[in-house]
Design a protein around this motif. Structure first.
Motif, PDB file in Angstrom:
ATOM      1  N   VAL A 298      -2.268  16.022-124.526  1.00 40.43           N
ATOM      2  CA  VAL A 298      -1.542  17.229-124.918  1.00 40.43           C
ATOM      3  C   VAL A 298      -0.271  17.379-124.091  1.00 40.43           C
ATOM      4  O   VAL A 298       0.799  17.730-124.613  1.00 40.43           O
ATOM      5  CB  VAL A 298      -2.446  18.474-124.758  1.00 40.43           C
ATOM      6  CG1 VAL A 298      -1.629  19.753-124.924  1.00 40.43           C
ATOM      7  CG2 VAL A 298      -3.571  18.446-125.783  1.00 40.43           C
ATOM      8  N   GLY A 299      -0.360  17.097-122.787  1.00 36.12           N
ATOM      9  CA  GLY A 299       0.825  17.173-121.938  1.00 36.12           C
ATOM     10  C   GLY A 299       1.903  16.203-122.382  1.00 36.12           C
ATOM     11  O   GLY A 299       3.097  16.541-122.388  1.00 36.12           O
ATOM     12  N   ALA A 300       1.505  14.989-122.765  1.00 37.66           N
ATOM     13  CA  ALA A 300       2.471  14.001-123.243  1.00 37.66           C
ATOM     14  C   ALA A 300       3.164  14.477-124.508  1.00 37.66           C
ATOM     15  O   ALA A 300       4.390  14.356-124.664  1.00 37.66           O
ATOM     16  CB  ALA A 300       1.757  12.667-123.506  1.00 37.66           C
ATOM     17  N   ALA A 301       2.400  15.051-125.419  1.00 34.22           N
ATOM     18  CA  ALA A 301       2.971  15.516-126.688  1.00 34.22           C
ATOM     19  C   ALA A 301       3.877  16.722-126.484  1.00 34.22           C
ATOM     20  O   ALA A 301       4.991  16.794-127.032  1.00 34.22           O
ATOM     21  CB  ALA A 301       1.846  15.861-127.665  1.00 34.22           C
ATOM     22  N   MET A 302       3.431  17.693-125.677  1.00 36.94           N
ATOM     23  CA  MET A 302       4.196  18.932-125.518  1.00 36.94           C
ATOM     24  C   MET A 302       5.526  18.696-124.813  1.00 36.94           C
ATOM     25  O   MET A 302       6.568  19.221-125.222  1.00 36.94           O
ATOM     26  CB  MET A 302       3.368  19.961-124.747  1.00 36.94           C
ATOM     27  CG  MET A 302       2.140  20.461-125.481  1.00 36.94           C
ATOM     28  SD  MET A 302       2.485  21.172-127.112  1.00 36.94           S
ATOM     29  CE  MET A 302       3.605  22.493-126.669  1.00 36.94           C
ATOM     30  N   ALA A 303       5.511  17.926-123.721  1.00 38.82           N
ATOM     31  CA  ALA A 303       6.749  17.667-122.982  1.00 38.82           C
ATOM     32  C   ALA A 303       7.761  16.940-123.860  1.00 38.82           C
ATOM     33  O   ALA A 303       8.960  17.259-123.846  1.00 38.82           O
ATOM     34  CB  ALA A 303       6.451  16.855-121.723  1.00 38.82           C
ATOM     35  N   ALA A 428       2.820  14.407-119.196  1.00 45.27           N
ATOM     36  CA  ALA A 428       4.182  14.830-119.550  1.00 45.27           C
ATOM     37  C   ALA A 428       5.200  13.761-119.186  1.00 45.27           C
ATOM     38  O   ALA A 428       6.096  13.440-119.982  1.00 45.27           O
ATOM     39  CB  ALA A 428       4.513  16.142-118.844  1.00 45.27           C
ATOM     40  N   SER A 429       5.066  13.187-117.995  1.00 46.49           N
ATOM     41  CA  SER A 429       6.053  12.198-117.567  1.00 46.49           C
ATOM     42  C   SER A 429       5.925  10.897-118.359  1.00 46.49           C
ATOM     43  O   SER A 429       6.916  10.349-118.844  1.00 46.49           O
ATOM     44  CB  SER A 429       5.884  11.916-116.065  1.00 46.49           C
ATOM     45  OG  SER A 429       6.977  11.186-115.582  1.00 46.49           O
ATOM     46  N   LEU A 430       4.699  10.399-118.514  1.00 46.54           N
ATOM     47  CA  LEU A 430       4.500   9.164-119.279  1.00 46.54           C
ATOM     48  C   LEU A 430       4.853   9.365-120.747  1.00 46.54           C
ATOM     49  O   LEU A 430       5.469   8.496-121.371  1.00 46.54           O
ATOM     50  CB  LEU A 430       3.049   8.691-119.138  1.00 46.54           C
ATOM     51  CG  LEU A 430       2.640   8.177-117.758  1.00 46.54           C
ATOM     52  CD1 LEU A 430       1.155   7.862-117.733  1.00 46.54           C
ATOM     53  CD2 LEU A 430       3.451   6.943-117.380  1.00 46.54           C
ATOM     54  N   GLY A 431       4.463  10.510-121.303  1.00 48.24           N
ATOM     55  CA  GLY A 431       4.762  10.772-122.709  1.00 48.24           C
ATOM     56  C   GLY A 431       6.248  10.845-122.959  1.00 48.24           C
ATOM     57  O   GLY A 431       6.757  10.264-123.926  1.00 48.24           O
ATOM     58  N   LEU A 432       6.964  11.550-122.074  1.00 49.18           N
ATOM     59  CA  LEU A 432       8.412  11.651-122.241  1.00 49.18           C
ATOM     60  C   LEU A 432       9.072  10.287-122.073  1.00 49.18           C
ATOM     61  O   LEU A 432      10.039   9.968-122.781  1.00 49.18           O
ATOM     62  CB  LEU A 432       8.982  12.643-121.229  1.00 49.18           C
ATOM     63  CG  LEU A 432      10.482  12.928-121.326  1.00 49.18           C
ATOM     64  CD1 LEU A 432      10.859  13.414-122.718  1.00 49.18           C
ATOM     65  CD2 LEU A 432      10.892  13.957-120.273  1.00 49.18           C
TER      66      LEU A 432
END
Length: 497
Positions: A298-303, A428-432
């Motif tokens: 979820v953090g990856a998607a949201m960021a 968040a960091s990896l997703g972005l």
């Protein structure tokens, strides 16, 4: 009324007062963290112009914060458990405020990135200490559901204020104020944190560790923290550089191999040290492990989505920073609505049910975002998917925190809270890094509205796919019901029954 009854009533009243002060302090801390994340995102295009960032370098304003925040959260949680939550919370707040001030004074890209990294260190100390205090104060029952509902609503409110304040400050006061606005927020949080119970007893009368008293002996696992942060940083750096070098280049392969070696070394240290960052058995429970993986996706998607939609509104639609902030308010408001709904629905449905429903709703909103057009606008391309995705995201916030910390003993509460927040920041960091690289590759060297939209749409579609993956994790890993009230799955470091 007997003297004994009066005494009991007095104790209950004092306990309720301590619980209220703790909830207030934790809420302000979370508001500050959420405000910082959203206020900076809206100002990114002006920051790029003001300091001369290139498109790839600009993402490190986000990465530097997310990596130190995520990589050091376990250390922050461990220190909170050992040295006292109130003490670690205060130190983290001071460091966070100083770093925000330095960021506002930056004169070169590296200075801002360094300040953001330092700010992440402060957040890594204060966030798990605050969340662990909340979990220990409200261990089970309806009070826990309400407390985490307040936490998630405040989280969303910080995002709402952040996007609006970020746009207004960037356009009318200058981008430096998106950093410096954190300073007065930290001052308010320090005042409240000073008067709250940092290490409260449980509201059912079972005391927790005293403030400042170590929960486990031994020195903190500094080696593990350094290896984890360095390995994740190198991994993100390698992924980001693939846009310019390609995946098969010698530099990319060497960078990714170095990241893998550091992370393998981290696992080895955790298995052999006497005082690991992760207590044995913490990830053995399906609730903790499943909630953390869900949170990472979820953090990856949201960021990624927040970053791409902000760029779409400013670089394709042509909205200024202030208008962009206003146009993000429906999204942030929808998160508040979803969070409030999660409190009510949490009395009737298991957390897993809410996580599945919220994940699917957010994925649908992001898939809708993936249909943006170069000739679109806010009302036609952004408003509808914002409402759908935000309500779904709000449904997830409280239940995922409650699931990841339920059944964890008070001596491991800080580590469990740090692990949960770490999963969000690392995601968040990896997703972005991955989604941003894919979007940039699709856009190519062109900067026309059509090319930019094509890249942003691809990234938003990938973000929707990440949320579908989170739903699969919830369905296959998380138990149908959470741990029984008061059931201690992890106590002093060993696995529970």
């Amino acid at each position: 009324m007997t003297a004994g009854a009066a005494t009991r009533d007095g104790v209950g009243s004092r306990a309720a007062g301590r619980a209220g002060r703790t909830l207030a302090a934790v809420s302000v801390v979370q508001f500050t963290v959420s405000l910082d994340l959203s206020v900076v995102n809206v100002g990114l295009p002006r920051i790029a112009d003001g300091l001369g960032f290139d498109p790839v370098g600009l993402t490190w304003v986000v990465h530097a914060y997310a990596l130190t925040f995520g990589g050091l959260l376990l250390m922050g949680g461990t220190l909170a458990d050992r040295w006292g939550r109130r003490r670690v919370l205060r130190a983290g707040l001071v460091l966070f405020g100083v770093a925000a001030l330095l960021g506002g004074l930056a004169q070169a890209p590296w200075e801002l990135v360094a300040a953001r990294a330092l700010q992440g260190v402060g957040a890594a100390a204060m966030a798990p200490a605050a969340l662990a205090a909340l979990s220990a104060t409200f261990p089970s029952g309806r009070a826990r559901v309400r407390a985490f509902g307040v936490w998630s609503a405040v989280n969303a409110a910080g995002g709402a204020v952040g996007v609006l304040a970020g746009g207004l400050l960037t356009q009318y006061a200058g981008w430096r104020w998106v950093m410096e606005v954190n300073v007065p927020m930290v001052a308010v949080a320090l005042v409240l944190a000073w008067g709250a119970d940092g290490d409260p007893g449980r509201v059912d009368g079972v005391p927790g560790p005293a403030d400042g008293a170590p929960a486990r002996g031994g020195r903190p696992d500094v080696r593990g923290a350094v290896l984890a942060t360095a390995g994740l940083s190198l991994l993100v750096f390698g992924v980001v550089r693939t846009e310019a070098l390609g995946w098969a280049s010698a530099t990319t392969l060497a960078t990714l191999a170095g990241a893998a070696a550091l992370l393998v070394a981290f696992v080895h240290v955790e298995r052999t040290t006497r005082t690991p960052l992760l207590p044995p058995g913490l990830l053995a429970g399906r609730s903790v492990a499943g909630a953390d993986v869900y949170n990472l996706l979820v953090g990856a998607a949201m960021a990624s989505a927040f970053y791409l939609v902000s760029l779409y509104l400013q670089r394709v639609v042509g909205a200024g920073p202030a208008l962009t902030g206003v146009e993000f308010v429906p999204f942030a408001s929808g998160v508040v609505v979803g969070s409030v709904a999660a409190v009510r629905l949490g009395r009737r449905f298991a957390p897993r049910t809410l996580l599945v429903a919220g994940g699917l709703l957010t994925a649908a909103g992001f898939a809708w975002f993936g249909r943006i057009s170069p000739d679109g606008g806010f009302t036609t391309d952004v408003l509808g998917p914002s409402i759908v995705a935000s309500i779904g995201f709000g449904l997830c916030l409280g239940p995922v925190v409650s699931t990841a910390t339920a059944g964890v003993g008070p001596r491991a509460a800080g580590v469990a809270s740090g692990l949960l927040t770490s999963s969000r920041q690392i995601g968040a960091s990896l997703g972005l890094a991955v989604v941003g690289t894919l979007a940039q590759a699709r856009t190519g060297p062109r900067s026309t509205p059509a090319a930019l939209t094509d890249g942003y749409a691809l990234g938003l579609t990938v973000a929707a796919a990440l949320l579908v993956g989170a739903v699969v994790v919830a369905l296959t890993v998380l138990p149908r019901t959470g741990p029984a009230p008061g059931h201690d799955t992890v106590g002093t470091g060993g696995a529970g029954p």
